[in-house]
Write an enzyme that holds these catalytic residues in place. Structure first.
Site, PDB file in Angstrom:
ATOM      1  N   GLU A   1     -10.167 -14.224 -22.597  1.00 41.49           N
ATOM      2  CA  GLU A   1     -11.394 -14.452 -21.829  1.00 41.49           C
ATOM      3  C   GLU A   1     -12.411 -13.351 -22.146  1.00 41.49           C
ATOM      4  O   GLU A   1     -12.355 -12.259 -21.555  1.00 41.49           O
ATOM      5  CB  GLU A   1     -11.087 -14.422 -20.336  1.00 41.49           C
ATOM      6  CG  GLU A   1     -10.116 -15.480 -19.888  1.00 41.49           C
ATOM      7  CD  GLU A   1     -10.328 -15.801 -18.418  1.00 41.49           C
ATOM      8  OE1 GLU A   1     -10.674 -16.951 -18.118  1.00 41.49           O
ATOM      9  OE2 GLU A   1     -10.183 -14.899 -17.576  1.00 41.49           O
TER      10      GLU A   1
ATOM     11  N   ASN B   1      -8.827 -21.351 -11.934  1.00 42.45           N
ATOM     12  CA  ASN B   1      -8.847 -20.099 -11.163  1.00 42.45           C
ATOM     13  C   ASN B   1      -9.949 -20.201 -10.114  1.00 42.45           C
ATOM     14  O   ASN B   1     -11.130 -20.129 -10.443  1.00 42.45           O
ATOM     15  CB  ASN B   1      -9.118 -18.924 -12.121  1.00 42.45           C
ATOM     16  CG  ASN B   1      -9.310 -17.619 -11.375  1.00 42.45           C
ATOM     17  OD1 ASN B   1      -8.934 -17.487 -10.207  1.00 42.45           O
ATOM     18  ND2 ASN B   1      -9.894 -16.641 -12.042  1.00 42.45           N
TER      19      ASN B   1
ATOM     20  N   SER C   1     -16.618 -19.803 -18.914  1.00 41.33           N
ATOM     21  CA  SER C   1     -17.654 -20.833 -18.754  1.00 41.33           C
ATOM     22  C   SER C   1     -17.278 -22.170 -19.395  1.00 41.33           C
ATOM     23  O   SER C   1     -18.155 -22.874 -19.911  1.00 41.33           O
ATOM     24  CB  SER C   1     -19.009 -20.335 -19.283  1.00 41.33           C
ATOM     25  OG  SER C   1     -19.448 -19.223 -18.513  1.00 41.33           O
TER      26      SER C   1
ATOM     27  N   GLU D   1     -11.906  -9.476 -13.760  1.00 39.12           N
ATOM     28  CA  GLU D   1     -12.520  -9.080 -12.482  1.00 39.12           C
ATOM     29  C   GLU D   1     -11.632  -8.080 -11.748  1.00 39.12           C
ATOM     30  O   GLU D   1     -12.125  -7.278 -10.952  1.00 39.12           O
ATOM     31  CB  GLU D   1     -12.793 -10.341 -11.637  1.00 39.12           C
ATOM     32  CG  GLU D   1     -13.942 -11.146 -12.235  1.00 39.12           C
ATOM     33  CD  GLU D   1     -13.992 -12.596 -11.817  1.00 39.12           C
ATOM     34  OE1 GLU D   1     -13.220 -13.012 -10.922  1.00 39.12           O
ATOM     35  OE2 GLU D   1     -14.792 -13.345 -12.414  1.00 39.12           O
TER      36      GLU D   1
ATOM     37  N   GLY E   1     -18.252 -16.670 -16.061  1.00 37.44           N
ATOM     38  CA  GLY E   1     -19.202 -16.895 -14.976  1.00 37.44           C
ATOM     39  C   GLY E   1     -20.650 -16.758 -15.398  1.00 37.44           C
ATOM     40  O   GLY E   1     -21.539 -16.657 -14.553  1.00 37.44           O
TER      41      GLY E   1
ATOM     42  N   HIS F   1      -6.713 -10.261 -14.827  1.00 34.61           N
ATOM     43  CA  HIS F   1      -8.043 -10.888 -14.951  1.00 34.61           C
ATOM     44  C   HIS F   1      -9.102  -9.786 -15.042  1.00 34.61           C
ATOM     45  O   HIS F   1      -8.989  -8.750 -14.391  1.00 34.61           O
ATOM     46  CB  HIS F   1      -8.300 -11.796 -13.744  1.00 34.61           C
ATOM     47  CG  HIS F   1      -9.489 -12.680 -13.940  1.00 34.61           C
ATOM     48  ND1 HIS F   1     -10.778 -12.219 -13.811  1.00 34.61           N
ATOM     49  CD2 HIS F   1      -9.588 -13.984 -14.290  1.00 34.61           C
ATOM     50  CE1 HIS F   1     -11.616 -13.211 -14.063  1.00 34.61           C
ATOM     51  NE2 HIS F   1     -10.916 -14.294 -14.356  1.00 34.61           N
TER      52      HIS F   1
ATOM     53  N   LYS G   1     -10.627 -18.106  -7.817  1.00 35.54           N
ATOM     54  CA  LYS G   1     -11.121 -16.785  -7.386  1.00 35.54           C
ATOM     55  C   LYS G   1     -11.127 -16.721  -5.862  1.00 35.54           C
ATOM     56  O   LYS G   1     -10.240 -17.281  -5.225  1.00 35.54           O
ATOM     57  CB  LYS G   1     -12.506 -16.520  -7.981  1.00 35.54           C
ATOM     58  CG  LYS G   1     -12.568 -16.832  -9.478  1.00 35.54           C
ATOM     59  CD  LYS G   1     -13.804 -16.334 -10.131  1.00 35.54           C
ATOM     60  CE  LYS G   1     -13.877 -16.864 -11.550  1.00 35.54           C
ATOM     61  NZ  LYS G   1     -14.688 -16.059 -12.417  1.00 35.54           N
TER      62      LYS G   1
HETATM   63  C1  PEP Z   1     -12.256 -17.174 -14.972  1.00 35.34           C
HETATM   64  O1  PEP Z   1     -12.458 -16.870 -13.815  1.00 35.34           O
HETATM   65  O2  PEP Z   1     -11.176 -16.911 -15.495  1.00 35.34           O
HETATM   66  C2  PEP Z   1     -13.306 -17.898 -15.692  1.00 35.34           C
HETATM   67  C3  PEP Z   1     -13.115 -18.191 -16.956  1.00 35.34           C
HETATM   68  O3  PEP Z   1     -14.437 -18.220 -14.987  1.00 35.34           O
HETATM   69  P1  PEP Z   1     -15.637 -19.189 -15.484  1.00 35.34           P
HETATM   70  O4  PEP Z   1     -14.973 -20.445 -16.037  1.00 35.34           O
HETATM   71  O5  PEP Z   1     -16.424 -19.477 -14.248  1.00 35.34           O
HETATM   72  O6  PEP Z   1     -16.379 -18.474 -16.524  1.00 35.34           O
END
Ligand code: PEP
Length: 250
Positions: free
Chosen positions: A169, A11, A212, A100, A175, A98, A13
Site C-alpha cells: 500500500e 478495511n 484508492s 495509519e 485515501g 497498516h 478503519k
Molecule cells: C486502506 O485503508 O488500506 C486503503 C487502501 O484505503 P483506501 O482504499 O481508502 O485508499
C-alpha cells in the site's frame, strides 16, 4: 499462469457502529448472496463490530479480521486487545502494520512482534507495507519495502505461509484518490515477491495492492500477474462498491 486465489479485503478503519455494521452485512448479502468461486473475501471492521459482523456473515463465505492486535498475549496493557480476544469475537485474521498505525509510531519491530503473536494465536495475518511519496521520489521504494518485509517475515515460519498475506500500500495512494497505475503496482509487487523469496516460497505468497482501489480501477489492477487481490479502504464502506470489486476479482 497464476494459481494463487485472489483475496479482496475491506478495511473499514474507524467507521461503523455495531448497528451500522449489521446493516452493511444485510446490504452486502442482498447484493452478493455468497462469495463467488475463484475469490476469497475478508471484512475488517473495528473491534467493536467484530462479533456482530461475524454473526451477520455466518454461512456467507466471507471471513472477518481485526485491524490490528496487541503484541502481548494478555496482561496489564490498558486499551490493547489481544489476538485471542479477537479470535473469540469471530475474527480469523488481522491486518498488521497498516501505514495509519505506523504513522502513530508502530515500528517494524512492533509489527513483527504482532505478527508472531497473531500467528501463534491461530490468526491469519495481512501484513501491510508501503513507501511514502518522499521515499518514492528519492528512489528508495525497493529498499523501504524490502526492509519492512524482511522484518515482518522474520517472525513467520516458512511453513505458516498459508496464513500470511502481504498488502503493498503506497502511503501516497491511501485515501487520496490517487491510485498507483497497474504498471507501478506490478513493478513494486514483483520486487516484493522477489524479496520474499529470501524467506519462503514466494510463488505461494499472496500479495495485494491497496490504495484508492475502486470498482473502476480494480479489474485492471488485478489483471497484473503479481497482484493477487486488493486491500480496499474507502470503497469497502459501501456494500455495492465492495461487491463490484469482489466481482472484478472472481
Ligand atoms: C486502506 O485503508 O488500506 C486503503 C487502501 O484505503 P483506501 O482504499 O481508502 O485508499
Amino acid at each position: 499462469m497464476r494459481d494463487r486465489l485472489p483475496l479482496i479485503a475491506g478495511n473499514w478503519k474507524m467507521h461503523k457502529t455495531p448497528a451500522e455494521a449489521r446493516e452493511w452485512c444485510v446490504g452486502f448479502r442482498a447484493r452478493l448472496p455468497e462469495v463467488p468461486a475463484g475469490v476469497e473475501v475478508v471484512v475488517c471492521p473495528p473491534f467493536t463490530a467484530l462479533e456482530p459482523v461475524s454473526g451477520a456473515l455466518q454461512g456467507h463465505g466471507a471471513w472477518v479480521a481485526a485491524q490490528t492486535v496487541s503484541d502481548q498475549p494478555s496482561g496489564p496493557h490498558t486499551g490493547e486487545v489481544s489476538a485471542s480476544m479477537v479470535f473469540s469475537c469471530g475474527a480469523r485474521g488481522t491486518l498488521l502494520g497498516h501505514s495509519e498505525r505506523r504513522a502513530m509510531g508502530e515500528t517494524d519491530a512492533m509489527v513483527a512482534a504482532r505478527v508472531r503473536v497473531a500467528l501463534a494465536s491461530g490468526l491469519r495475518t495481512i501484513i501491510c507495507i508501503g513507501e511514502s511519496l518522499a521515499q518514492r521520489e528519492a528512489g528508495v521504494t525497493v529498499e523501504v519495502l524490502a526492509a519492512q518485509l524482511a522484518s515482518a517475515l522474520a517472525a513467520v515460519d516458512p511453513g505458516e505461509i498459508d496464513r500470511v498475506v502481504v498488502a503493498y500500500e503506497p502511503i501516497w495512494a491511501i485515501g487520496t484518490g490517487r491510485t498507483a497505475t497497474p504498471d507501478m503496482a506490478q513493478e513494486a509487487i514483483a520486487g516484493v515477491r522477489a524479496a520474499a523469496a529470501n524467506r519462503l516460497d514466494a510463488n505461494l505468497l499472496r500479495i495485494l495492492y491497496g490504495g484508492s482501489v475502486t470498482p473502476a480501477t480494480a479489474r485492471e489492477l488485478m489483471a497484473a500477474p503479481d497482484i493477487d487481490g486488493a486491500l480496499v479502504g474507502g470503497a469497502s464502506l459501501d456494500p455495492e462498491s465492495f461487491a463490484r470489486i469482489v466481482e472484478a476479482a472472481a
